[in-house]
Design a protein around this motif. Structure first.
Motif, PDB file in Angstrom:
ATOM      1  N   ASN A   1     -11.826   6.130   8.614  1.00  0.00           N
ATOM      2  CA  ASN A   1     -12.393   5.154   7.664  1.00  0.00           C
ATOM      3  C   ASN A   1     -13.918   5.223   7.648  1.00  0.00           C
ATOM      4  O   ASN A   1     -14.529   5.214   6.576  1.00  0.00           O
TER       5      ASN A   1
ATOM      6  N   LEU B   1       0.826  -1.216   0.000  1.00  0.00           N
ATOM      7  CA  LEU B   1       0.000   0.000   0.000  1.00  0.00           C
ATOM      8  C   LEU B   1       0.860   1.266   0.000  1.00  0.00           C
ATOM      9  O   LEU B   1       0.626   2.181  -0.782  1.00  0.00           O
TER      10      LEU B   1
ATOM     11  N   ASP C   1      -7.099   4.388   2.815  1.00  0.00           N
ATOM     12  CA  ASP C   1      -5.867   3.887   2.177  1.00  0.00           C
ATOM     13  C   ASP C   1      -4.992   5.049   1.706  1.00  0.00           C
ATOM     14  O   ASP C   1      -3.776   5.064   1.914  1.00  0.00           O
TER      15      ASP C   1
ATOM     16  N   LEU D   1      -3.261   6.727   4.513  1.00  0.00           N
ATOM     17  CA  LEU D   1      -2.071   5.990   4.989  1.00  0.00           C
ATOM     18  C   LEU D   1      -0.872   6.230   4.082  1.00  0.00           C
ATOM     19  O   LEU D   1       0.267   6.349   4.556  1.00  0.00           O
TER      20      LEU D   1
ATOM     21  N   ARG E   1       6.184   0.372   7.470  1.00  0.00           N
ATOM     22  CA  ARG E   1       4.798   0.189   7.919  1.00  0.00           C
ATOM     23  C   ARG E   1       4.794  -1.088   8.749  1.00  0.00           C
ATOM     24  O   ARG E   1       5.089  -2.172   8.250  1.00  0.00           O
TER      25      ARG E   1
ATOM     26  N   GLY F   1      -1.332  -2.367   9.761  1.00  0.00           N
ATOM     27  CA  GLY F   1      -2.510  -1.511   9.907  1.00  0.00           C
ATOM     28  C   GLY F   1      -2.146  -0.046   9.792  1.00  0.00           C
ATOM     29  O   GLY F   1      -1.521   0.395   8.814  1.00  0.00           O
ATOM     30  N   GLU F   2      -2.512   0.736  10.816  1.00  0.00           N
ATOM     31  CA  GLU F   2      -2.219   2.181  10.798  1.00  0.00           C
ATOM     32  C   GLU F   2      -1.023   2.501  11.694  1.00  0.00           C
ATOM     33  O   GLU F   2      -0.852   3.608  12.168  1.00  0.00           O
TER      34      GLU F   2
ATOM     35  N   HIS G   1     -13.087   3.459   3.194  1.00  0.00           N
ATOM     36  CA  HIS G   1     -11.822   2.702   3.291  1.00  0.00           C
ATOM     37  C   HIS G   1     -10.805   3.143   2.243  1.00  0.00           C
ATOM     38  O   HIS G   1      -9.592   3.212   2.521  1.00  0.00           O
TER      39      HIS G   1
ATOM     40  N   ASP H   1      -3.969   8.397  14.887  1.00  0.00           N
ATOM     41  CA  ASP H   1      -5.031   8.516  15.903  1.00  0.00           C
ATOM     42  C   ASP H   1      -6.412   8.406  15.265  1.00  0.00           C
ATOM     43  O   ASP H   1      -6.652   8.961  14.174  1.00  0.00           O
ATOM     44  N   PHE H   2      -7.303   7.778  15.967  1.00  0.00           N
ATOM     45  CA  PHE H   2      -8.724   7.672  15.577  1.00  0.00           C
ATOM     46  C   PHE H   2      -8.886   7.295  14.100  1.00  0.00           C
ATOM     47  O   PHE H   2      -9.711   7.872  13.394  1.00  0.00           O
ATOM     48  N   PHE H   3      -8.117   6.334  13.672  1.00  0.00           N
ATOM     49  CA  PHE H   3      -8.162   6.007  12.243  1.00  0.00           C
ATOM     50  C   PHE H   3      -9.435   5.246  11.867  1.00  0.00           C
ATOM     51  O   PHE H   3      -9.919   5.348  10.744  1.00  0.00           O
ATOM     52  N   LYS H   4      -9.980   4.529  12.816  1.00  0.00           N
ATOM     53  CA  LYS H   4     -11.257   3.835  12.538  1.00  0.00           C
ATOM     54  C   LYS H   4     -12.313   4.875  12.157  1.00  0.00           C
ATOM     55  O   LYS H   4     -13.068   4.708  11.194  1.00  0.00           O
TER      56      LYS H   4
ATOM     57  N   ASP I   1       1.575   5.713  15.580  1.00  0.00           N
ATOM     58  CA  ASP I   1       0.235   5.174  15.283  1.00  0.00           C
ATOM     59  C   ASP I   1      -0.726   6.316  14.951  1.00  0.00           C
ATOM     60  O   ASP I   1      -0.782   7.327  15.677  1.00  0.00           O
TER      61      ASP I   1
ATOM     62  N   LYS J   1      -1.119   7.516  23.873  1.00  0.00           N
ATOM     63  CA  LYS J   1      -2.533   7.374  23.476  1.00  0.00           C
ATOM     64  C   LYS J   1      -3.435   7.671  24.671  1.00  0.00           C
ATOM     65  O   LYS J   1      -4.389   8.452  24.579  1.00  0.00           O
TER      66      LYS J   1
HETATM   67  N1  LIG Z   1      -8.209   2.080   5.065  1.00  0.00           N
HETATM   68  C1  LIG Z   1      -7.458   1.238   5.765  1.00  0.00           C
HETATM   69  N2  LIG Z   1      -7.738   1.045   7.059  1.00  0.00           N
HETATM   70  C2  LIG Z   1      -6.942   0.230   7.770  1.00  0.00           C
HETATM   71  C3  LIG Z   1      -5.876  -0.429   7.206  1.00  0.00           C
HETATM   72  N3  LIG Z   1      -5.285  -1.178   8.161  1.00  0.00           N
HETATM   73  C4  LIG Z   1      -5.985  -0.972   9.295  1.00  0.00           C
HETATM   74  N4  LIG Z   1      -6.987  -0.123   9.067  1.00  0.00           N
HETATM   75  C5  LIG Z   1      -8.008   0.358   9.995  1.00  0.00           C
HETATM   76  O1  LIG Z   1      -7.428   1.075  11.050  1.00  0.00           O
HETATM   77  C6  LIG Z   1      -8.357   1.107  12.095  1.00  0.00           C
HETATM   78  C7  LIG Z   1      -7.646   1.015  13.409  1.00  0.00           C
HETATM   79  O2  LIG Z   1      -8.599   1.167  14.408  1.00  0.00           O
HETATM   80  P1  LIG Z   1      -8.242   1.122  15.936  1.00  0.00           P
HETATM   81  O3  LIG Z   1      -7.261   0.027  16.212  1.00  0.00           O
HETATM   82  O4  LIG Z   1      -9.556   1.065  16.680  1.00  0.00           O
HETATM   83  O5  LIG Z   1      -7.469   2.430  16.207  1.00  0.00           O
HETATM   84  P2  LIG Z   1      -7.875   3.935  16.002  1.00  0.00           P
HETATM   85  O6  LIG Z   1      -9.266   4.096  15.501  1.00  0.00           O
HETATM   86  O7  LIG Z   1      -6.816   4.559  15.187  1.00  0.00           O
HETATM   87  O8  LIG Z   1      -7.815   4.500  17.466  1.00  0.00           O
HETATM   88  P3  LIG Z   1      -6.528   4.838  18.306  1.00  0.00           P
HETATM   89  O9  LIG Z   1      -5.383   4.084  17.731  1.00  0.00           O
HETATM   90  O10 LIG Z   1      -6.857   4.403  19.674  1.00  0.00           O
HETATM   91  O11 LIG Z   1      -6.340   6.302  18.227  1.00  0.00           O
HETATM   92  C8  LIG Z   1      -9.351  -0.034  11.846  1.00  0.00           C
HETATM   93  O12 LIG Z   1     -10.597   0.487  11.509  1.00  0.00           O
HETATM   94  C9  LIG Z   1      -8.756  -0.775  10.664  1.00  0.00           C
HETATM   95  O13 LIG Z   1      -9.741  -1.273   9.787  1.00  0.00           O
HETATM   96  C10 LIG Z   1      -5.607  -0.222   5.813  1.00  0.00           C
HETATM   97  O14 LIG Z   1      -4.696  -0.773   5.232  1.00  0.00           O
HETATM   98  N5  LIG Z   1      -6.422   0.621   5.152  1.00  0.00           N
END
Ligand SMILES: Nc1nc2c(ncn2[C@@H]2O[C@H](COP(=O)(O)OP(=O)(O)OP(=O)(O)O)[C@@H](O)[C@H]2O)c(=O)[nH]1
Length: 366
Positions: free
Chosen positions: A246, A205, A255, A258, A278, A281-282, A251, A240-243, A238, A355
């Motif tokens: 998305n 990615l 991507d 990221l 990387r 994940g994030e 999504h 923050d609040f990446f969920k 890491d 965090k």
């Molecule tokens: N778009 C995308 N999302 C990803 C990828 N890898 C991981 N994620 C998303 O990253 C998010 C990580 O969520 P959490 O672990 O809850 O962390 P967060 O929302 O960043 O919260 P904190 O880390 O506590 O600040 C999830 O929703 C995963 O689906 C990727 O390659 N692409």
């Protein structure tokens, strides 16, 4: 394209001796085995009949020189070399090229004629010559064994480029010591191998190094810094609040985000030092060899700045969309950690502290 820093093989002047009986410039177009000169038949040798005398008296082509049995053997070997579809070279005891087919000559970027009589090992880079010579040695010692092993060598082409080949050396059972060198082009395999290596160590990615590569490098840099008694810092980063990102933007936008974060981290990495990967994940991770805690803190501040400056308008999001990262730093300097894994775990703990303390901040391991 790889090129040699060594000078092109000298193409020694061929001496009169070089042009002697042991070197035959055989050309495949000269014909078949039957066309090669043969010795006069013993029954008629020395006798002159009326008809042969008449033929001899007529003007015509110069009489052929008698060919020695050794030369006949060599001629036959040369015929086979030129008939082969493998790249093949015939070499004498001094390393002189007695014959070379067009496939082998093509590896060197020239024609068979241009190579006749030259010293074959001179077409290999110097540090690979012993590999070839040891094959010659073992072929010499063990004539009975058909298996003489293989060696990878880099040939120097006439234009100075290098060509990687795998070669085998067999001593032919001829009257004069003669070696047959067979070669296989390795360029394709080397390129494929490089591609596979890249794929295995790169994140698809973001195009950053992946976790596998990071873990290898962490071990290597740990060893190096221990040996040099130099500090080694690790940053775990890491988003923050990446969920939430998305969920709000989708999504695909996630991507792209990221990718942008990865580019920002690459900008923050000090030039020519360490690496950023990387980690999954994030989550990203940075290795900073020869960086103490204060120096690592400066890099982390730069990471924070670069990420804060990101906007996502280019990808169709509004100007108010931003992201931040939380970071954890751990530094090994005077035997604080027993191993590389403990150092990484300490950086991870520092990240979770950042965090839990509110995000968009830098946690230092104690
Ligand atoms: N778009 C995308 N999302 C990803 C990828 N890898 C991981 N994620 C998303 O990253 C998010 C990580 O969520 P959490 O672990 O809850 O962390 P967060 O929302 O960043 O919260 P904190 O880390 O506590 O600040 C999830 O929703 C995963 O689906 C990727 O390659 N692409």
């Amino acid at each position: 394209m790889k090129t040699s820093t060594e000078t092109f093989p000298p193409f020694p002047e061929k001496t009169t001796a070089d042009a002697g009986a042991n070197v035959l410039a055989f050309h495949p177009q000269q014909g078949s085995l039957a066309d090669l000169p043969t010795e006069p038949k013993s029954k008629t040798a020395g006798k002159t009949t009326a008809s042969t005398a008449a033929v001899a008296a007529q003007p015509g082509p110069a009489p052929q020189q008698p060919v020695s049995p050794a030369q006949q053997q060599l001629n036959t070997a040369l015929l086979w070399v030129h008939a082969m579809v493998d790249a093949a070279v015939l070499v004498n005891a001094k390393g002189k090229i007695l014959g070379i087919n067009r496939f082998a000559a093509r590896y060197l970027g020239t024609t068979p004629d241009a190579l006749m009589g030259h010293c074959w090992p001179d077409f290999m880079i110097k540090r690979h010559q012993p590999r070839y010579l040891s094959l010659v040695d073992s072929a010499l010692k063990d004539l009975s064994s058909p298996q003489h092993g293989l060696a990878e060598v880099s040939l120097i082409k006439v234009n100075g480029e290098l060509k990687d080949v795998e070669l085998s050396v067999s001593r032919l059972p001829l009257a004069e010591p003669t070696w047959l060198v067979l070669m296989r082009d390795l360029s394709f395999y080397k390129e494929e191998c490089m591609k596979l290596h890249m794929l295995a160590s790169t994140d698809a990615l973001t195009a950053l190094p992946n976790r596998r590569f990071f873990d290898q490098q962490l071990q290597q840099l740990w060893q190096e810094c221990q040996r040099k008694q130099s500090p080694l810092s690790v940053l775990v980063i890491d988003v923050d609040f990446f969920k939430q990102f998305n969920d709000q933007h989708g999504h695909m936008q996630g991507d792209e985000c990221l990718r942008r974060v990865a580019a920002a981290l690459s900008l923050a990495l000090p030039a020519g030092v360490g690496l950023v990967a990387r980690y999954g994940g994030e989550e990203f991770a940075m290795l900073l060899p020869h960086h103490n805690a204060e120096m690592a803190q400066q890099v982390a501040l730069n990471v924070q700045r670069q990420v804060q400056q990101l906007d996502f308008c280019e990808q169709g999001l509004t100007a108010d969309v931003t992201v931040s990262v939380s970071q954890g730093i751990a530094t090994e300097s005077r035997g604080l950690y027993p191993n590389a894994q403990a150092l990484l775990a300490a950086a991870d703990t520092a990240l979770y502290r950042a965090k839990s303390e509110g995000r968009d901040r830098i946690g230092q391991s104690c």
